[in-house]
Write an enzyme that holds these catalytic residues in place. Structure first.
Site, mmCIF file in Angstrom:
data_model
loop_
_atom_site.group_PDB
_atom_site.id
_atom_site.type_symbol
_atom_site.label_atom_id
_atom_site.label_comp_id
_atom_site.label_asym_id
_atom_site.label_seq_id
_atom_site.Cartn_x
_atom_site.Cartn_y
_atom_site.Cartn_z
ATOM 1 N N ARG A 136 -7.481 11.548 -13.128
ATOM 2 C CA ARG A 136 -6.797 12.280 -14.203
ATOM 3 C C ARG A 136 -7.631 13.465 -14.666
ATOM 4 N NH1 ARG A 136 -5.019 7.260 -13.646
ATOM 5 N NH2 ARG A 136 -3.037 6.598 -14.549
ATOM 6 N N GLY B 272 -2.669 5.592 -4.011
ATOM 7 C CA GLY B 272 -1.390 5.614 -4.728
ATOM 8 C C GLY B 272 -1.446 6.517 -5.949
ATOM 9 N N GLN C 91 1.049 4.552 -12.926
ATOM 10 C CA GLN C 91 1.261 5.669 -12.004
ATOM 11 C C GLN C 91 2.643 6.282 -12.218
ATOM 12 O OE1 GLN C 91 0.350 4.109 -8.108
ATOM 13 N NE2 GLN C 91 -1.834 3.999 -8.568
ATOM 14 N N ASP D 67 -5.537 -5.084 -11.102
ATOM 15 C CA ASP D 67 -6.431 -4.803 -9.975
ATOM 16 C C ASP D 67 -7.534 -5.864 -9.834
ATOM 17 O OD1 ASP D 67 -4.977 -2.557 -9.363
ATOM 18 O OD2 ASP D 67 -6.353 -1.175 -10.371
ATOM 19 N N LYS E 261 0.688 -3.452 -3.398
ATOM 20 C CA LYS E 261 -0.600 -2.753 -3.544
ATOM 21 C C LYS E 261 -1.125 -2.376 -2.152
ATOM 22 C CE LYS E 261 -0.834 -2.894 -8.028
ATOM 23 N NZ LYS E 261 -0.670 -1.638 -8.781
ATOM 24 N N ARG F 123 -1.105 -8.401 -1.785
ATOM 25 C CA ARG F 123 -2.284 -9.167 -2.225
ATOM 26 C C ARG F 123 -1.975 -10.637 -2.495
ATOM 27 N NH1 ARG F 123 -5.179 -4.365 -5.760
ATOM 28 N NH2 ARG F 123 -6.163 -3.405 -3.943
ATOM 29 N N ARG G 14 -10.220 -3.977 -2.381
ATOM 30 C CA ARG G 14 -10.486 -5.009 -3.398
ATOM 31 C C ARG G 14 -10.521 -6.408 -2.774
ATOM 32 N NH1 ARG G 14 -10.515 -1.667 -7.762
ATOM 33 N NH2 ARG G 14 -8.748 -0.272 -7.982
HETATM 34 C C1 S3P Z 1 -3.520 2.963 -11.459
HETATM 35 C C2 S3P Z 1 -2.476 2.180 -11.857
HETATM 36 C C3 S3P Z 1 -2.185 0.857 -11.290
HETATM 37 C C4 S3P Z 1 -3.382 0.307 -10.528
HETATM 38 C C5 S3P Z 1 -4.005 1.322 -9.633
HETATM 39 C C6 S3P Z 1 -4.479 2.528 -10.429
HETATM 40 C C7 S3P Z 1 -3.699 4.288 -12.091
HETATM 41 O O1 S3P Z 1 -1.109 0.979 -10.368
HETATM 42 O O2 S3P Z 1 -3.014 -0.840 -9.797
HETATM 43 O O3 S3P Z 1 -5.105 0.779 -8.922
HETATM 44 O O4 S3P Z 1 -4.773 4.906 -11.934
HETATM 45 O O5 S3P Z 1 -2.767 4.743 -12.758
HETATM 46 P P1 S3P Z 1 0.452 0.913 -10.851
HETATM 47 O O6 S3P Z 1 0.719 2.054 -11.710
HETATM 48 O O7 S3P Z 1 1.222 0.967 -9.561
HETATM 49 O O8 S3P Z 1 0.573 -0.411 -11.544
#
Ligand code: S3P
Length: 437
Positions: A28, A96, A171, A317, A344, A348, A390
């Site tokens: 970010r 992601g 996200q 996570d 993920k 997982r 992980r």
């Molecule tokens: C993250 C949000 C989570 C998390 C990922 C990082 C982020 O995912 O599992 O490792 O940085 O916004 P989701 O938004 O898909 O839950």
């Protein structure tokens, strides 16, 4: 393909150390720094492969950014209207966060962008961002009937929307907020359960007002973001592996300094304490809206727990390594409401169950969770990472506790989030870990 050989029966994880910078916050900081006016300096940025993808993508969009090899990054922000079309596909690797947050930014740009990633990322659902970004006015397409990467985004004039998200996903929320910076009028997001809130906190630190309350996040774009100096706290999600190692390896007493303890991330702390784990939170402070603390962990006798509901997004996570703690805890641990784990970096729920079973742990895979029957000895085994960082780190921790030797195949993926993980453990537990080509 890199493998890791682990000698079991390790004990005495001791000393004080700092974990690498928070990956979520670093992504970010890079993205908002690129969109801000003037200079943003980021100290303690995560040097993970995931964040490197964001760094490189932002550079491909015409932003001057330097210092990846150094202590701090410098980003000469282009302002909200200064990005330019990349000359090639943006490769988001395994990340992601990179693909979804950038899709939100690119939805507001008057040019074409194509985003892709590695085999794992190309299996992960993107309809969850495509649908709201389209509602805002972006043209966005994906493979497999607009559900999977690669994505083609042609942005343009956007309008603010009210979006009731069917999933608790930071996200998704962040992609919409990024697009909302370029939209006409207010953007409102309603989450079923609160997810991590780093985007909201960092937008506020850049001078963009974000209102929160009653399960809603509301933002009217102010038209500019201010560059600033950002000091990234240590990554709680990286600390989690060391916390669990400290609990389950005998004679351990470890202090982790400067760890981010934003409550939207620290569900694991509460669960480990409820399991009987000795984890103390020391010397709390705050920087740019993000709290940090030292965490002291000591070897403990653990007992099983049942978890689900609103807690799950606050430790999503950490479930792979929580499962390892559960395998070492007396009695049964039940994890529910965690179906998101199926989409993920690996599925997982399946991969944790499969790999712990190889070590002799009795597990039951549920549609939305796991049951782990703990309290029995773990046995060294030949395990696989499934390309999931992980999972690889969680099984490493389990292997240190097990009797005999464990080999984990395909451990290069650990650099996705925590490149120094093996070195950190090797330094504290000499002769317990060996990298093999
Ligand atoms: C993250 C949000 C989570 C998390 C990922 C990082 C982020 O995912 O599992 O490792 O940085 O916004 P989701 O938004 O898909 O839950």
């Amino acid at each position: 393909m890199e493998r890791l050989r682990i000698r079991g029966g390790a004990r005495g994880l001791q000393g004080t150390l700092a974990v690498p910078g928070d990956k979520s916050i670093s992504h970010r900081a890079i993205i908002l720094g690129a969109l801000a006016e003037g200079l943003t300096e980021i100290s303690g940025c995560s040097k993970s492969e995931d964040c490197q993808r964001t760094f490189e993508a932002v550079r491909s969009l015409g932003v001057e950014i330097e210092g990846w090899e150094e202590e701090s990054l410098r980003i000469y922000g282009k302002g909200l209207r200064g990005l330019r079309e990349a000359v090639d596909v943006l490769d988001c690797g395994n990340s992601g966060t990179t693909i979804r947050l950038l899709a939100g930014v690119l939805a507001g740009q008057p040019f074409l962008s194509v985003l892709t990633g590695d085999a794992s990322l190309r299996r992960r659902p993107m309809d969850r961002i495509i649908l709201p970004l389209r509602q805002m006015g972006a043209e966005i397409r994906g493979r497999a009937q607009d559900t999977l990467p690669p994505l083609a985004v042609h942005g343009g004039t956007l309008r603010g929307i009210t979006y009731r998200s069917p999933i608790a996903s930071a996200q998704v929320k962040s992609a919409i907020l990024m697009a909302g910076l370029f939209a006409e009028g207010q953007t409102t997001i309603i989450e079923p359960v609160a997810s991590r809130d780093h985007t909201e906190r960092m937008l506020a630190a850049c001078g963009q007002q974000v209102e929160r309350g009653g399960g809603e996040i509301r933002m009217v774009p102010s038209g500019t973001l201010q560059g600033s100096s950002i000091s990234v706290p240590g990554d709680f999600s990286s600390a989690a592996f060391l916390l669990v190692a400290g609990l389950i390896l005998p004679d351990s007493d470890l202090t982790l300094d400067g760890v981010g303890v934003n409550p939207s991330r620290t569900g694991l702390l509460e669960v480990l304490q409820a399991m009987g784990g000795s984890v103390e939170v020391l010397s709390l402070d705050e920087s740019l809206g993000e709290p940090r603390a030292s965490l002291r962990v000591r070897s403990s006798r653990l007992k099983g727990v049942s978890i689900g509901g609103d807690l799950i997004p606050r430790l999503i996570d950490e479930i792979p390594v929580l499962a390892v703690a559960a395998a070492c805890a007396a009695g049964k641990t039940v994890i529910r409401d965690a179906a998101e784990l199926r989409v993920k970096e690996s599925d997982r729920l399946r991969t944790i169950a499969v790999e712990l079973s190889r070590m002799g742990v009795r597990t039951e895979e549920l549609q939305d969770g796991l049951i782990i029957h703990g309290g029995h000895d773990l046995h060294g085994a030949c395990c696989e990472s499934h390309g999931d960082h992980r999972l690889a780190m969680a099984i490493t921790v389990a292997g240190l506790r097990a009797d005999g030797e464990t080999t984990i195949l395909d451990t290069g993926c650990i650099s996705t989030s925590f490149p120094g993980f093996v070195d950190t453990l090797q330094h504290r537990l000499p002769n317990c870990l060996e990298r093999m080509a």
